[in-house]
Design a protein around this motif. Sequence first.
Motif, short mmCIF file in Angstrom:
data_model
loop_
_atom_site.label_atom_id
_atom_site.label_comp_id
_atom_site.label_asym_id
_atom_site.label_seq_id
_atom_site.Cartn_x
_atom_site.Cartn_y
_atom_site.Cartn_z
N UNK A 300 0.81 -1.22 0.00
CA UNK A 300 0.00 0.00 0.00
C UNK A 300 0.84 1.27 0.00
N UNK A 301 1.97 1.27 0.74
CA UNK A 301 2.85 2.44 0.73
C UNK A 301 3.41 2.69 -0.66
N UNK A 302 3.88 1.64 -1.30
CA UNK A 302 4.48 1.78 -2.63
C UNK A 302 3.47 2.32 -3.62
N UNK A 303 2.24 1.85 -3.55
CA UNK A 303 1.21 2.33 -4.47
C UNK A 303 0.94 3.82 -4.30
N UNK A 304 1.06 4.35 -3.09
CA UNK A 304 0.68 5.73 -2.83
C UNK A 304 1.82 6.74 -2.89
N UNK A 305 3.07 6.27 -2.92
CA UNK A 305 4.18 7.21 -3.01
C UNK A 305 4.13 7.97 -4.34
N UNK A 306 4.57 9.22 -4.35
CA UNK A 306 4.53 10.01 -5.61
C UNK A 306 5.37 9.38 -6.71
N UNK A 308 7.06 10.93 -8.74
CA UNK A 308 8.31 11.71 -8.87
C UNK A 308 9.49 11.07 -8.14
N UNK A 309 9.21 10.14 -7.21
CA UNK A 309 10.31 9.47 -6.52
C UNK A 309 11.08 8.54 -7.46
N UNK A 310 10.44 8.16 -8.57
CA UNK A 310 11.07 7.25 -9.51
C UNK A 310 10.64 5.80 -9.32
N UNK A 314 2.03 6.61 -7.33
CA UNK A 314 1.17 7.78 -7.38
C UNK A 314 -0.33 7.53 -7.31
N UNK A 315 -0.76 6.50 -6.63
CA UNK A 315 -2.18 6.18 -6.54
C UNK A 315 -2.83 6.90 -5.35
N UNK A 320 -5.58 2.86 -4.32
CA UNK A 320 -4.76 1.85 -3.65
C UNK A 320 -5.63 0.73 -3.11
N UNK A 321 -6.74 1.09 -2.45
CA UNK A 321 -7.62 0.08 -1.91
C UNK A 321 -8.21 -0.81 -2.99
#
Length: 494
Positions: A300-306, A308-310, A314-315, A320-321
């Motif tokens: 869930x964290x990976x799905x929601x990170x921007x 732009x981080x590479x 960006x969900x 994400x859910x």
Amino acid sequence: MHAHTARQDQEQLVASPSPQVRSGAVVAVLAFGGIIASLMQSLVIPLIGDFPEILDTSASNASWIVTATLLMTAVATPVSGRLGDLYGKRRMLLICTVPLIVGSVVCALAGSLIPMVIGRVLQGIGAGVVPLGMSALRDLLPPERLGSGIALISSSLGIGAALGLPIAAGVTENADWRVLFWSAAALSALAAVLIWFFVPESPTRTGGKFDFVGAIGLGAGLICLLLPISKGADWGWGSTGTLGLLVAAVVILFAWGMWELRTRDPLVDLRIAARPQVLVTNTASVVLGLAMYAQALILPQLLQLPKETGYGLGQSMLAMGLWMAPSGVMMMVVSPLGAKLSAVRGPKVTLVVGACVMALGYGMSVFMLGSAWAVMIVSCVCMIGLALAYGAMPALIMGGVPTSETGSANSFNALMRAVGTTVSAAVVGVILAQMTTDFGGRALPSESGFHTTMLIGCGISLAAAAIAAAIPTRHGRSAAEPVAPAKRSGVPVG
């Protein structure tokens, strides 16, 4: 205190006429109750970041909203299991729905931190619905229906958690947050009504009295153990409070074990828990708990990170859910297949296969974290493995204990899994806190941190498979077969 006489080898059972059971309705109702109980865990996830503002408190204090439920679940689960053995599993199932309802109402009305934490504590008390439901099935269902019923109720934990995320996120984004808790209260009330009408009382109970000293001792020991594990990152792992509580946990749990071995009617019969099949299964449960929670925290964290981080995807919270929801559906689909595998090859084989499938899912993550579709596939594979494993563990436990101990034994097994997931959350938190990258002045978990944690999950899953392979079972034993009770030593109490 004077020496007491030992209980006879055969448990003193209170037997009533076998009730008329509609097997399909019983399984459906108990699975629904399990899903509702597990929803309480994922219900607050979309609100974690908003609670400090909503309740006018700090982020550290707001974390008690999660921690309080975790601690109370661990304490209440073995207690409710033993009470179910003593006084009836249907009665305890109905009693467990009361704190679910009241706790949800308290949370819905809360305007500050303390009422919210109280409500969450009450919700945690109701978590005994799942192990109680599995134990009731052994008493109520014919042998040919037992395996599939147990598998479905076991998987309800993952189903509720996976489906709860998109539901909670959708409500949070489109309605007042209090609607979540009012809905939880209504669903809990519906579960109580369904249990009342469709689940008959179990025909078998054990004799004896409730072990209040054992319940207090186990509760105190678990709080001293799990609290520093949960809060160690905030308090400091080397702080006096953290180390002091861990030392207290060792002392209290040792004293509790001595009491349980010497008392006539223990909360947890450690002689039965020490039987090789039960002991090794519980050990595998702890390790599997360590393994399963890593992906639930990482993906869930990976799905929601921007983006732009590479490496972030960006969900939104709702998206994400929705990406995570298919994993819950897969658990529902796979659980009856796991029951069929257990019927043909035994639950031990199913547990080993489940742990290996989880390891496969984690291993796939090395190459498949670059898109939301790939993350969904990884999640589904992990949860397929979890469905197989979670359905097999109660069958192994019930195949190694007498009928009169099923509630207590299943609840203790659920506790072992909870200990594993708590430790897993702490380990994942430490790894991600140490492996960070700077993003606009914020320290975010790095891509290497995610990959490292997933690979650790793979290794732990393989360890769980190896432990499961070592479970000694009598060929062909099923959860429906009776097991001889443990002998009581008659050692004086005190």
